[in-house]
Design a protein around this motif. Structure first.
Motif, short mmCIF file in Angstrom:
data_model
loop_
_atom_site.label_atom_id
_atom_site.label_comp_id
_atom_site.label_asym_id
_atom_site.label_seq_id
_atom_site.Cartn_x
_atom_site.Cartn_y
_atom_site.Cartn_z
N SER A 172 -27.28 8.51 21.41
CA SER A 172 -26.00 8.63 20.70
C SER A 172 -24.85 8.20 21.63
N PRO A 173 -24.88 6.93 22.01
CA PRO A 173 -23.86 6.47 22.95
C PRO A 173 -22.48 6.45 22.31
N THR A 174 -21.47 6.59 23.15
CA THR A 174 -20.10 6.49 22.66
C THR A 174 -19.58 5.09 22.96
N LEU A 175 -19.08 4.44 21.94
CA LEU A 175 -18.57 3.08 22.13
C LEU A 175 -17.15 3.13 22.63
N PRO A 176 -16.77 2.17 23.48
CA PRO A 176 -15.36 2.08 23.83
C PRO A 176 -14.56 1.70 22.61
N GLU A 190 -27.73 -1.85 22.38
CA GLU A 190 -28.08 -1.96 23.80
C GLU A 190 -27.97 -0.59 24.47
N ARG A 191 -26.88 0.10 24.21
CA ARG A 191 -26.69 1.40 24.86
C ARG A 191 -27.66 2.45 24.31
N ALA A 192 -27.96 2.34 23.01
CA ALA A 192 -28.93 3.28 22.43
C ALA A 192 -30.29 3.09 23.08
N ALA A 193 -30.66 1.80 23.31
CA ALA A 193 -31.95 1.52 23.94
C ALA A 193 -31.96 2.06 25.36
N GLN A 194 -30.83 1.89 26.09
CA GLN A 194 -30.74 2.40 27.46
C GLN A 194 -30.87 3.92 27.47
N ALA A 195 -30.15 4.59 26.55
CA ALA A 195 -30.18 6.05 26.51
C ALA A 195 -31.59 6.53 26.17
N SER A 196 -32.25 5.79 25.25
CA SER A 196 -33.59 6.17 24.85
C SER A 196 -34.57 6.01 26.02
N ALA A 197 -34.40 4.90 26.78
CA ALA A 197 -35.29 4.64 27.93
C ALA A 197 -35.11 5.69 29.01
N PRO A 210 -17.89 -2.79 13.76
CA PRO A 210 -19.07 -3.62 13.49
C PRO A 210 -19.26 -4.73 14.51
N GLY A 211 -18.17 -5.21 15.09
CA GLY A 211 -18.28 -6.27 16.09
C GLY A 211 -18.98 -5.80 17.36
N GLN A 212 -19.11 -4.48 17.51
CA GLN A 212 -19.75 -3.94 18.71
C GLN A 212 -21.16 -3.43 18.42
N ALA A 213 -21.72 -3.86 17.30
CA ALA A 213 -23.04 -3.36 16.93
C ALA A 213 -24.09 -3.70 17.99
N GLY A 214 -24.00 -4.91 18.55
CA GLY A 214 -24.96 -5.31 19.59
C GLY A 214 -24.86 -4.40 20.79
N LEU A 215 -23.64 -4.09 21.18
CA LEU A 215 -23.42 -3.20 22.32
C LEU A 215 -23.98 -1.80 22.02
#
Ligand code: SF4
Length: 218
Positions: A212-216, A199-206, A191-196
């Motif tokens: 469906s980004p993979t979080l570290p 952000e990555r979902a928006a980048q992938a969408s753009a 949950p602490g990485q929700a912002g990240l």
């Protein structure tokens, strides 16, 4: 409080001997709480059947004052996570935990709730509910027997015995923060990485890709 009068040096008038008991406020407070823990009435998988057996007549949870299983988190003290925690269910479990009033406790019943169990590597399974909410007692087994669950509940009673009115979180002035709701996603989401994640979902969408980004790993 825990530092009560030393009964070995406190004189008791002869007319009261055998009629009064000296104890500490902590002990009375915890005695009431340990013998009236109300578990929440919900189960997730096969372990829930053993939990139901524990409440039935052969093992009889009412010996511990715990027979009243409440269907509402607002009336429950104890969340028994009994079964496999899937990613789909994790947000609901955290929401229920947040809706419980303090003092509240969590018991992870069985291998699945404690660490993922036989489904640990599954695409849809959370490797333990303690990834999201604090767990007070773990009960091992697949499934744990009713006796094992009772043993865990007795451990919880010992934990309650050791708490002091001066230190418990629910009498502090500061309000306790809610546990963040995990986000349902392709991976186990911190949950602490929700912002990240957003952000990555928006980048992938753009970029026209699948969102469906993979979080570290945290
Ligand atoms: S620990 Fe075993 S019995 Fe319990 S929910 Fe998991 S698979 Fe079922």
């Amino acid at each position: 409080m825990s530092e009560g009068p030393d009964v070995s040096v406190t004189p008791i008038p002869p007319e009261l001997q055998g009629k009064v008991t000296i104890t500490s406020l902590d002990k009375i407070y915890n005695w009431g709480r340990r013998n009236s823990v109300w578990p929440m009435f919900f189960g997730l998988a096969c372990c829930a059947i053993e939990m139901i057996c524990t409440a039935a007549s052969r093992f009889d949870l009412s010996r511990f004052g715990m027979e009243i299983m409440r269907p509402s988190p607002r009336q429950a003290d104890l969340l028994i996570v009994s079964g496999t925690v899937t990613k789909k269910m994790a947000p609901q479990i955290v929401r229920l935990y947040d809706q419980m009033a303090e003092p509240k406790y969590v018991l992870a019943m069985g291998a699945c709730a404690s660490g993922g169990g036989p489904f640990k590597e599954g695409y849809n399974v959370v490797p333990g509910i303690d990834q999201f909410i604090p767990v007070d007692v773990y009960v091992p087994g697949c499934p744990p027997t009713p006796q094992a669950l009772l043993h865990g509940l007795i451990h919880l009673q010992h934990k309650i015995d050791g708490q002091s009115l001066r230190e418990v979180a629910w009498y502090r002035r500061e309000t306790a923060a809610e546990v963040p709701l995990p986000l349902l996603g392709p991976d186990l989401i911190n949950p602490g990485q929700a912002g990240l994640l957003r952000e990555r979902a928006a980048q992938a969408s753009a970029q026209g890709g699948a969102a469906s980004p993979t979080l570290p790993s945290s």
